[in-house]
Design a protein around this motif. Structure first.
Motif, PDB file in Angstrom:
ATOM      1  N   ALA A 185       1.442  -6.697  -2.757  1.00 31.06           N
ATOM      2  CA  ALA A 185       0.131  -6.201  -2.364  1.00 31.06           C
ATOM      3  C   ALA A 185       0.266  -4.934  -1.524  1.00 31.06           C
ATOM      4  O   ALA A 185       1.115  -4.855  -0.631  1.00 31.06           O
ATOM      5  CB  ALA A 185      -0.624  -7.265  -1.569  1.00 31.06           C
ATOM      6  N   PRO A 186      -0.542  -3.909  -1.803  1.00 31.60           N
ATOM      7  CA  PRO A 186      -0.522  -2.707  -0.972  1.00 31.60           C
ATOM      8  C   PRO A 186      -1.173  -2.985   0.378  1.00 31.60           C
ATOM      9  O   PRO A 186      -1.797  -4.031   0.585  1.00 31.60           O
ATOM     10  CB  PRO A 186      -1.352  -1.710  -1.784  1.00 31.60           C
ATOM     11  CG  PRO A 186      -2.309  -2.582  -2.553  1.00 31.60           C
ATOM     12  CD  PRO A 186      -1.538  -3.839  -2.878  1.00 31.60           C
ATOM     13  N   GLU A 187      -1.023  -2.059   1.308  1.00 34.31           N
ATOM     14  CA  GLU A 187      -1.682  -2.205   2.602  1.00 34.31           C
ATOM     15  C   GLU A 187      -3.192  -2.206   2.429  1.00 34.31           C
ATOM     16  O   GLU A 187      -3.904  -2.969   3.092  1.00 34.31           O
ATOM     17  CB  GLU A 187      -1.246  -1.077   3.537  1.00 34.31           C
ATOM     18  CG  GLU A 187       0.230  -1.112   3.905  1.00 34.31           C
ATOM     19  CD  GLU A 187       0.635   0.074   4.749  1.00 34.31           C
ATOM     20  OE1 GLU A 187      -0.252   0.883   5.123  1.00 34.31           O
ATOM     21  OE2 GLU A 187       1.836   0.213   5.037  1.00 34.31           O
ATOM     22  N   GLU A 188      -3.683  -1.350   1.540  1.00 36.24           N
ATOM     23  CA  GLU A 188      -5.101  -1.293   1.187  1.00 36.24           C
ATOM     24  C   GLU A 188      -5.208  -1.069  -0.317  1.00 36.24           C
ATOM     25  O   GLU A 188      -4.346  -0.427  -0.924  1.00 36.24           O
ATOM     26  CB  GLU A 188      -5.822  -0.152   1.906  1.00 36.24           C
ATOM     27  CG  GLU A 188      -5.910  -0.283   3.401  1.00 36.24           C
ATOM     28  CD  GLU A 188      -6.654   0.870   4.041  1.00 36.24           C
ATOM     29  OE1 GLU A 188      -7.160   0.693   5.158  1.00 36.24           O
ATOM     30  OE2 GLU A 188      -6.716   1.958   3.413  1.00 36.24           O
ATOM     31  N   PHE A 189      -6.253  -1.609  -0.924  1.00 33.00           N
ATOM     32  CA  PHE A 189      -6.456  -1.462  -2.364  1.00 33.00           C
ATOM     33  C   PHE A 189      -7.404  -0.294  -2.616  1.00 33.00           C
ATOM     34  O   PHE A 189      -8.526  -0.264  -2.099  1.00 33.00           O
ATOM     35  CB  PHE A 189      -7.029  -2.745  -2.961  1.00 33.00           C
ATOM     36  CG  PHE A 189      -6.892  -2.821  -4.453  1.00 33.00           C
ATOM     37  CD1 PHE A 189      -5.838  -3.506  -5.027  1.00 33.00           C
ATOM     38  CD2 PHE A 189      -7.804  -2.199  -5.292  1.00 33.00           C
ATOM     39  CE1 PHE A 189      -5.686  -3.573  -6.414  1.00 33.00           C
ATOM     40  CE2 PHE A 189      -7.670  -2.252  -6.666  1.00 33.00           C
ATOM     41  CZ  PHE A 189      -6.613  -2.942  -7.239  1.00 33.00           C
ATOM     42  N   HIS A 190      -6.927   0.666  -3.411  1.00 35.47           N
ATOM     43  CA  HIS A 190      -7.722   1.853  -3.729  1.00 35.47           C
ATOM     44  C   HIS A 190      -7.844   2.020  -5.234  1.00 35.47           C
ATOM     45  O   HIS A 190      -7.256   1.265  -6.020  1.00 35.47           O
ATOM     46  CB  HIS A 190      -7.087   3.100  -3.101  1.00 35.47           C
ATOM     47  CG  HIS A 190      -7.159   3.122  -1.610  1.00 35.47           C
ATOM     48  ND1 HIS A 190      -8.284   3.514  -0.912  1.00 35.47           N
ATOM     49  CD2 HIS A 190      -6.233   2.781  -0.678  1.00 35.47           C
ATOM     50  CE1 HIS A 190      -8.053   3.428   0.387  1.00 35.47           C
ATOM     51  NE2 HIS A 190      -6.824   2.990   0.562  1.00 35.47           N
ATOM     52  N   GLU A 191      -8.595   3.029  -5.634  1.00 35.30           N
ATOM     53  CA  GLU A 191      -8.835   3.282  -7.056  1.00 35.30           C
ATOM     54  C   GLU A 191      -7.528   3.520  -7.818  1.00 35.30           C
ATOM     55  O   GLU A 191      -7.403   3.126  -8.981  1.00 35.30           O
ATOM     56  CB  GLU A 191      -9.768   4.486  -7.206  1.00 35.30           C
ATOM     57  CG  GLU A 191     -11.158   4.222  -6.657  1.00 35.30           C
ATOM     58  CD  GLU A 191     -11.880   5.485  -6.224  1.00 35.30           C
ATOM     59  OE1 GLU A 191     -13.128   5.441  -6.121  1.00 35.30           O
ATOM     60  OE2 GLU A 191     -11.217   6.504  -5.973  1.00 35.30           O
ATOM     61  N   LEU A 224     -15.604   3.165 -13.940  1.00 33.33           N
ATOM     62  CA  LEU A 224     -15.740   2.203 -12.850  1.00 33.33           C
ATOM     63  C   LEU A 224     -17.203   1.813 -12.683  1.00 33.33           C
ATOM     64  O   LEU A 224     -18.074   2.669 -12.492  1.00 33.33           O
ATOM     65  CB  LEU A 224     -15.189   2.787 -11.544  1.00 33.33           C
ATOM     66  CG  LEU A 224     -13.655   2.684 -11.407  1.00 33.33           C
ATOM     67  CD1 LEU A 224     -12.951   3.616 -12.371  1.00 33.33           C
ATOM     68  CD2 LEU A 224     -13.226   2.965  -9.985  1.00 33.33           C
ATOM     69  N   VAL A 225     -17.451   0.519 -12.759  1.00 33.03           N
ATOM     70  CA  VAL A 225     -18.816  -0.005 -12.666  1.00 33.03           C
ATOM     71  C   VAL A 225     -19.187  -0.292 -11.219  1.00 33.03           C
ATOM     72  O   VAL A 225     -20.344  -0.159 -10.811  1.00 33.03           O
ATOM     73  CB  VAL A 225     -18.956  -1.279 -13.529  1.00 33.03           C
ATOM     74  CG1 VAL A 225     -20.366  -1.849 -13.436  1.00 33.03           C
ATOM     75  CG2 VAL A 225     -18.603  -0.969 -14.982  1.00 33.03           C
ATOM     76  N   THR A 226     -18.208  -0.709 -10.419  1.00 32.26           N
ATOM     77  CA  THR A 226     -18.438  -0.980  -9.007  1.00 32.26           C
ATOM     78  C   THR A 226     -17.486  -0.129  -8.174  1.00 32.26           C
ATOM     79  O   THR A 226     -16.468   0.357  -8.657  1.00 32.26           O
ATOM     80  CB  THR A 226     -18.208  -2.465  -8.674  1.00 32.26           C
ATOM     81  OG1 THR A 226     -16.857  -2.822  -9.020  1.00 32.26           O
ATOM     82  CG2 THR A 226     -19.167  -3.348  -9.440  1.00 32.26           C
ATOM     83  N   GLU A 227     -17.827   0.050  -6.921  1.00 34.18           N
ATOM     84  CA  GLU A 227     -16.996   0.857  -6.035  1.00 34.18           C
ATOM     85  C   GLU A 227     -15.713   0.103  -5.685  1.00 34.18           C
ATOM     86  O   GLU A 227     -15.720  -1.100  -5.416  1.00 34.18           O
ATOM     87  CB  GLU A 227     -17.770   1.188  -4.758  1.00 34.18           C
ATOM     88  CG  GLU A 227     -17.072   2.190  -3.859  1.00 34.18           C
ATOM     89  CD  GLU A 227     -17.961   2.675  -2.728  1.00 34.18           C
ATOM     90  OE1 GLU A 227     -17.413   3.249  -1.769  1.00 34.18           O
ATOM     91  OE2 GLU A 227     -19.189   2.475  -2.811  1.00 34.18           O
ATOM     92  N   ILE A 228     -14.595   0.833  -5.732  1.00 35.79           N
ATOM     93  CA  ILE A 228     -13.283   0.258  -5.462  1.00 35.79           C
ATOM     94  C   ILE A 228     -12.741   0.838  -4.172  1.00 35.79           C
ATOM     95  O   ILE A 228     -12.684   2.065  -4.004  1.00 35.79           O
ATOM     96  CB  ILE A 228     -12.293   0.544  -6.608  1.00 35.79           C
ATOM     97  CG1 ILE A 228     -12.813  -0.019  -7.925  1.00 35.79           C
ATOM     98  CG2 ILE A 228     -10.917  -0.017  -6.286  1.00 35.79           C
ATOM     99  CD1 ILE A 228     -12.953  -1.523  -7.950  1.00 35.79           C
ATOM    100  N   ASP A 231     -12.942  -1.821   1.422  1.00 33.88           N
ATOM    101  CA  ASP A 231     -14.115  -2.586   1.855  1.00 33.88           C
ATOM    102  C   ASP A 231     -14.619  -3.543   0.776  1.00 33.88           C
ATOM    103  O   ASP A 231     -15.413  -4.436   1.068  1.00 33.88           O
ATOM    104  CB  ASP A 231     -15.256  -1.634   2.251  1.00 33.88           C
ATOM    105  CG  ASP A 231     -14.920  -0.793   3.469  1.00 33.88           C
ATOM    106  OD1 ASP A 231     -14.069  -1.231   4.272  1.00 33.88           O
ATOM    107  OD2 ASP A 231     -15.497   0.300   3.604  1.00 33.88           O
ATOM    108  N   THR A 232     -14.173  -3.344  -0.465  1.00 34.91           N
ATOM    109  CA  THR A 232     -14.701  -4.166  -1.562  1.00 34.91           C
ATOM    110  C   THR A 232     -13.635  -5.003  -2.268  1.00 34.91           C
ATOM    111  O   THR A 232     -13.966  -6.000  -2.897  1.00 34.91           O
ATOM    112  CB  THR A 232     -15.379  -3.271  -2.619  1.00 34.91           C
ATOM    113  OG1 THR A 232     -14.421  -2.311  -3.117  1.00 34.91           O
ATOM    114  CG2 THR A 232     -16.568  -2.520  -2.022  1.00 34.91           C
ATOM    115  N   ILE A 233     -12.368  -4.586  -2.173  1.00 30.94           N
ATOM    116  CA  ILE A 233     -11.297  -5.267  -2.906  1.00 30.94           C
ATOM    117  C   ILE A 233     -10.165  -5.611  -1.941  1.00 30.94           C
ATOM    118  O   ILE A 233      -9.620  -4.726  -1.276  1.00 30.94           O
ATOM    119  CB  ILE A 233     -10.733  -4.385  -4.042  1.00 30.94           C
ATOM    120  CG1 ILE A 233     -11.857  -3.920  -4.985  1.00 30.94           C
ATOM    121  CG2 ILE A 233      -9.653  -5.128  -4.803  1.00 30.94           C
ATOM    122  CD1 ILE A 233     -12.518  -5.029  -5.760  1.00 30.94           C
ATOM    123  N   PRO A 234      -9.775  -6.884  -1.856  1.00 30.49           N
ATOM    124  CA  PRO A 234      -8.645  -7.249  -0.978  1.00 30.49           C
ATOM    125  C   PRO A 234      -7.327  -6.761  -1.568  1.00 30.49           C
ATOM    126  O   PRO A 234      -7.211  -6.579  -2.781  1.00 30.49           O
ATOM    127  CB  PRO A 234      -8.713  -8.773  -0.939  1.00 30.49           C
ATOM    128  CG  PRO A 234      -9.370  -9.147  -2.231  1.00 30.49           C
ATOM    129  CD  PRO A 234     -10.357  -8.065  -2.520  1.00 30.49           C
TER     130      PRO A 234
END
Length: 278
Positions: A185-191, A224-228, A231-234
């Motif tokens: 897992a990364p530190e934060e999940f981004h696009e 992308l249908v939803t924002e990535i 704040d939205t994806i663990p």
């Protein structure tokens, strides 16, 4: 270099050293190629915002990514690549940019990215395709990495197939489904991380081949249908995936795939044109 280090290098532009282990066949894995191009674009947008403070350049800070299209011009191998991004236009609602990946002076991939701000609209259409019914991810063993038998990048991604067949198995249909997740897992999940996952599955069509034959992506668009973002994806996010072969003839296959969060929310739509030599 780790995935994090490669993405950080790409965001600065210039030379990126592609580490061993991120290939599929002789070429760099397409999901990584796309992620590097996107990281370069986002880095250029941040630079543009900082360079022109006070003259409106702050508008170059990216809105959420809406569409990302990659054209795979030629195979890139591990080692040094050069990535360069350019901002095409910064509008009131939409920012568009492009990036190019070169190796040994030759273009190996290009990308176009469109970022758009949230806008009020009277049109709201719920997704027409619900997430498929899949067993819990933890109940399915991911594809193992087997040297010289599976793509090298499988050591970094956990793909748990549910529907469909194995590549080159002579299946009657070209559809597949399953779960996809980064093994670390990364530190934060981004696009960029979503791009790495979205292209991880074998082209759905090649399971219909009765024996090995080369196949590769020609173009790839991720909508992308939803924002990535964090704040939205663990960081440990796992995504459901379902791909359909829409048509295939003359050595070119056309597929679309969808990705969902475990809560059933549609996240992205992936569309590919695939060259098939068999």
């Amino acid at each position: 270099m780790s995935l994090k280090s490669m993405l950080e290098a790409a965001s600065r532009g210039g030379t990126v050293e592609i580490t061993d282990g991120w290939t599929q066949g002789r070429a760099i894995y397409g999901g990584l190629t796309g992620a590097l191009l996107l990281a370069s674009i986002k880095g250029r947008l941040r630079d543009a915002a900082g360079d022109g403070a006070g003259d409106g350049a702050d508008k170059a800070s990216p809105h959420p990514l809406r569409s990302f299209t990659v054209s795979f011009v030629g195979p890139a191998t591990t080692g040094a690549v050069e990535v360069h991004a350019e901002v095409l236009r910064v509008g009131k609602n939409v920012t568009q940019a492009q990036a190019t990946l070169r190796q040994d002076g030759a273009i190996v991939a290009t990308a176009l990215a469109a970022f758009g701000k949230h806008r009020e609209s009277t049109i709201v259409v719920p997704p027409r395709h619900p997430m498929p019914q899949l067993p819990e991810p933890g109940t399915i063993e991911p594809f193992p990495y087997i040297e010289k038998m599976t793509p090298e990048f499988y050591r970094f991604l956990a793909l748990r197939q549910v529907g469909g067949a194995l590549p080159f198995s002579g299946a009657e249909t070209g559809d597949l489904s399953g779960w996809a997740q980064l093994r670390e897992a990364p530190e934060e999940f981004h696009e960029e991380h979503l791009l790495v996952l979205a292209d991880a599955w074998p082209p759905a069509t090649i399971q219909m081949l009765s024996g090995f034959a080369p196949a590769s992506s020609l173009t790839w668009t991720l909508e992308l249908v939803t924002e990535i973002g964090p704040d939205t994806i663990p960081p440990e996010a796992v995504f459901a995936y379902e791909a359909t072969t829409d048509a295939s003839r003359d050595g070119y296959a056309h597929t679309h795939a969808m990705m969902w969060r475990p809560d059933g929310a549609l996240t992205a739509i992936s569309r590919q044109t695939i060259t098939v030599f068999g």
